[in-house]
Every structure is written in C-alpha cells, then in structure tokens.
Motif scaffolding. Structure first.
Motif, PDB file in Angstrom:
ATOM      1  N   THR A  61       0.831  -1.199   0.000  1.00  0.00           N
ATOM      2  CA  THR A  61       0.000   0.000   0.000  1.00  0.00           C
ATOM      3  C   THR A  61       0.867   1.252   0.000  1.00  0.00           C
ATOM      4  OG1 THR A  61      -1.728  -1.161   1.215  1.00  0.00           O
ATOM      5  CG2 THR A  61      -1.829   1.232   1.228  1.00  0.00           C
ATOM      6  N   ARG A  62       1.905   1.245   0.805  1.00  0.00           N
ATOM      7  CA  ARG A  62       2.823   2.392   0.874  1.00  0.00           C
ATOM      8  C   ARG A  62       3.542   2.566  -0.470  1.00  0.00           C
ATOM      9  NH1 ARG A  62       5.991   1.229   5.464  1.00  0.00           N
ATOM     10  NH2 ARG A  62       4.181   1.867   6.659  1.00  0.00           N
ATOM     11  N   ALA A  63       3.998   1.473  -1.049  1.00  0.00           N
ATOM     12  CA  ALA A  63       4.687   1.547  -2.343  1.00  0.00           C
ATOM     13  C   ALA A  63       3.739   2.041  -3.427  1.00  0.00           C
ATOM     14  CB  ALA A  63       5.258   0.184  -2.718  1.00  0.00           C
ATOM     15  N   LYS A  64       2.505   1.557  -3.394  1.00  0.00           N
ATOM     16  CA  LYS A  64       1.509   1.978  -4.377  1.00  0.00           C
ATOM     17  C   LYS A  64       1.230   3.474  -4.237  1.00  0.00           C
ATOM     18  CE  LYS A  64      -2.099  -0.723  -5.462  1.00  0.00           C
ATOM     19  NZ  LYS A  64      -3.432  -1.368  -5.396  1.00  0.00           N
ATOM     20  N   ARG A  65       1.123   3.958  -3.001  1.00  0.00           N
ATOM     21  CA  ARG A  65       0.873   5.372  -2.743  1.00  0.00           C
ATOM     22  C   ARG A  65       2.032   6.225  -3.260  1.00  0.00           C
ATOM     23  NH1 ARG A  65       0.140   5.673   2.882  1.00  0.00           N
ATOM     24  NH2 ARG A  65      -1.816   4.603   2.549  1.00  0.00           N
ATOM     25  N   GLN A  66       3.264   5.762  -3.048  1.00  0.00           N
ATOM     26  CA  GLN A  66       4.429   6.509  -3.523  1.00  0.00           C
ATOM     27  C   GLN A  66       4.474   6.546  -5.046  1.00  0.00           C
ATOM     28  OE1 GLN A  66       7.517   4.384  -1.460  1.00  0.00           O
ATOM     29  NE2 GLN A  66       7.549   5.831   0.255  1.00  0.00           N
ATOM     30  N   GLN A  67       4.161   5.424  -5.683  1.00  0.00           N
ATOM     31  CA  GLN A  67       4.138   5.390  -7.145  1.00  0.00           C
ATOM     32  C   GLN A  67       3.058   6.328  -7.677  1.00  0.00           C
ATOM     33  OE1 GLN A  67       3.641   1.165  -7.708  1.00  0.00           O
ATOM     34  NE2 GLN A  67       5.788   0.902  -8.291  1.00  0.00           N
ATOM     35  N   LEU A  68       1.911   6.335  -7.013  1.00  0.00           N
ATOM     36  CA  LEU A  68       0.822   7.203  -7.428  1.00  0.00           C
ATOM     37  C   LEU A  68       1.195   8.677  -7.260  1.00  0.00           C
ATOM     38  CD1 LEU A  68      -1.964   7.027  -8.622  1.00  0.00           C
ATOM     39  CD2 LEU A  68      -2.910   6.847  -6.326  1.00  0.00           C
TER      40      LEU A  68
END
Length: 124
Positions: A9-16
């Motif tokens: 979730t954290r990685a997805k948020r950073q990519q977004l």
C-alpha cells in the motif's frame, strides 16, 4: 501478512504520488506531434488508473488543452467555446487536434514550396 499488505500500500501510494507529479508537470514539447503527446499523456493516465486512481476523462481533457503548445491556442479556445467538455471524449479531442495539426503541416509545406519557387525564379 499485515506488514506485507502495508508495504504494498505504501509503495503503491508513492508510485501514485510520482505519477501525479508527472501528470501535473506534463506539457507538450515544441515540435512534438499530437499523437506522441497523447501517447505520453495516456500512458501516465493508464498507470494512475492501474494504481487505483479514479481520474475522469474531463480532467484529462482539461489538462491536455492547458498543456498544448502556443500554436494550438486558437484551436484550444475554439474547442473550449464550442464543445461541452463534460460530453467530449478524449478520442474526439485527439481527432480535432490531429486535423488542426495536419492543416498546419500542409500550410507549412505550401509556404516552403512557394519560397522555393520564388527563390528559383529570382536566381534565374
């Protein structure tokens, strides 16, 4: 399991966040074709949607219109005045801009041909 899910979730948020920044900074480059600009734009939008971002077509259309080079200014104004952007599709917008780009290229080619024929007549 909880740590693994939070990590993704954290990685997805950073990519977004990175994609949001890329989208905000997106501008058509001088000399870039409409097709290439739309390809770059839609690649970013598709990545954002894959990461769960719900981005409306009207937001994409408004961004594209704001990001065009100055030679498209009067067409952008015409589209904004004559079309309901809420009803306009991205494909329709691309089609309108491609027609304008084709006319610009044709006009440039005619001007170059005229200059070449004028130069040939003055050298003889």
């Amino acid at each position: 399991m909880k740590n693994k899910h939070q990590g993704t979730t954290r990685a997805k948020r950073q990519q977004l966040q990175a994609l949001h920044t890329e989208f905000e900074l997106l501008r058509m480059k001088p000399g870039e074709s409409v097709s290439d600009f739309f390809s770059r734009t839609m690649a970013i939008i598709n990545k954002m949607r894959i990461h769960g971002e719900k981005i409306d077509d009207v937001k994409v259309i408004e961004k594209i219109l704001r990001s065009m080079t100055p030679k498209f200014n009067y067409v952008v104004c015409s589209i904004e005045e004559s079309k309901d952007l809420d009803q306009l599709s991205i494909d329709e917008l691309q089609g309108s801009l491609l027609v304008h780009e084709h006319k610009l290229i044709q006009q440039d080619n005619e001007e170059q041909a005229l200059k070449a024929s004028t130069n040939n007549n003055t050298t003889t």
